[in-house]
Design a protein around this motif. Structure first.
Motif, PDB file in Angstrom:
ATOM      1  N   LEU A   1       0.729  -1.141  -0.023  1.00  0.00           N
ATOM      2  CA  LEU A   1      -0.024   0.028   0.092  1.00  0.00           C
ATOM      3  C   LEU A   1       0.818   1.327  -0.041  1.00  0.00           C
ATOM      4  O   LEU A   1       0.471   2.262  -0.671  1.00  0.00           O
ATOM      5  N   LEU A   2       1.941   1.283   0.650  1.00  0.00           N
ATOM      6  CA  LEU A   2       2.699   2.463   0.714  1.00  0.00           C
ATOM      7  C   LEU A   2       3.325   2.600  -0.644  1.00  0.00           C
ATOM      8  O   LEU A   2       3.901   3.638  -1.003  1.00  0.00           O
TER       9      LEU A   2
ATOM     10  N   ALA B   1       3.598   5.873  -5.730  1.00  0.00           N
ATOM     11  CA  ALA B   1       3.282   5.877  -7.081  1.00  0.00           C
ATOM     12  C   ALA B   1       2.290   6.832  -7.472  1.00  0.00           C
ATOM     13  O   ALA B   1       2.198   7.827  -8.342  1.00  0.00           O
ATOM     14  N   ALA B   2       1.162   6.966  -6.527  1.00  0.00           N
ATOM     15  CA  ALA B   2       0.019   7.930  -6.755  1.00  0.00           C
ATOM     16  C   ALA B   2       0.565   9.183  -6.638  1.00  0.00           C
ATOM     17  O   ALA B   2       0.105  10.099  -7.311  1.00  0.00           O
ATOM     18  N   VAL B   3       1.435   9.408  -5.672  1.00  0.00           N
ATOM     19  CA  VAL B   3       2.043  10.836  -5.103  1.00  0.00           C
ATOM     20  C   VAL B   3       2.941  11.085  -6.332  1.00  0.00           C
ATOM     21  O   VAL B   3       2.635  12.406  -6.774  1.00  0.00           O
ATOM     22  N   ARG B   4       3.534  10.308  -7.003  1.00  0.00           N
ATOM     23  CA  ARG B   4       4.339  10.805  -7.996  1.00  0.00           C
ATOM     24  C   ARG B   4       3.560  11.036  -9.401  1.00  0.00           C
ATOM     25  O   ARG B   4       4.062  12.244 -10.167  1.00  0.00           O
TER      26      ARG B   4
ATOM     27  N   GLN C   1       1.277  15.319 -12.819  1.00  0.00           N
ATOM     28  CA  GLN C   1       0.067  16.121 -13.319  1.00  0.00           C
ATOM     29  C   GLN C   1      -0.145  17.643 -12.965  1.00  0.00           C
ATOM     30  O   GLN C   1      -0.438  18.484 -13.766  1.00  0.00           O
ATOM     31  N   LEU C   2       0.572  17.824 -11.718  1.00  0.00           N
ATOM     32  CA  LEU C   2       0.410  19.231 -11.276  1.00  0.00           C
ATOM     33  C   LEU C   2       1.310  20.082 -12.071  1.00  0.00           C
ATOM     34  O   LEU C   2       1.196  20.865 -12.304  1.00  0.00           O
TER      35      LEU C   2
END
Length: 140
Positions: A50-51, A56-59, A64-65
């Motif tokens: 999960l971590l 990966a989601a934060v990257r 996207q930002l």
């Protein structure tokens, strides 16, 4: 049996019950610790993936930002260009258009005033002359 022997027997029975009770408590505590250890191991096995997924989601969100930041700067540039174009068009065509509109208004007004000053014509209907508008009383 003397009083000392009875007291010693009671103390021995009390200690036997106490030791038995403590043994039961220690056995249950050991079972609870084993289950807690198993639970921590299971949570660790599930938390590590999960971590990794969260990382990966934060990257991905960061990527996207960065794209949104690029788009925002491009939109700001386009807005500045549109504002400059609007100002240029307004200064180039605005003055002459106002002059043309004013000239058209003046021409209409002059034609309207000239039409008022023109002599009134009488309308002939089957050989008769109708009285002009001046002869009639206006209602108002």
């Amino acid at each position: 049996m003397s009083g000392g022997e009875v007291a010693g027997l009671i103390v021995a029975v009390f200690w036997a019950i106490l030791v038995s009770f403590l043994a039961v408590v220690l056995v249950r505590l050991a079972q609870a610790l084993r289950q807690a250890t198993r639970l921590v191991a299971d949570v660790t096995e599930q938390a590590v993936p999960l971590l990794g997924e969260a990382s990966a989601a934060v990257r991905s969100a960061h990527t996207q930002l960065d794209r949104v930041d690029t788009i925002t700067s491009d939109v700001a540039e386009v807005t500045a260009n549109a504002s400059a174009l609007s100002t240029t068009v307004a200064s180039t065509f605005g003055g002459p258009l106002v002059k043309v509109a004013a000239f058209g208004y003046g021409v209409r007004r002059a034609v309207g005033l000239q039409a008022k000053d023109a002599p009134k014509k009488h309308t002939v209907v089957v050989g008769r002359t109708l009285p002009s508008v001046r002869g009639r009383k206006s209602r108002g």
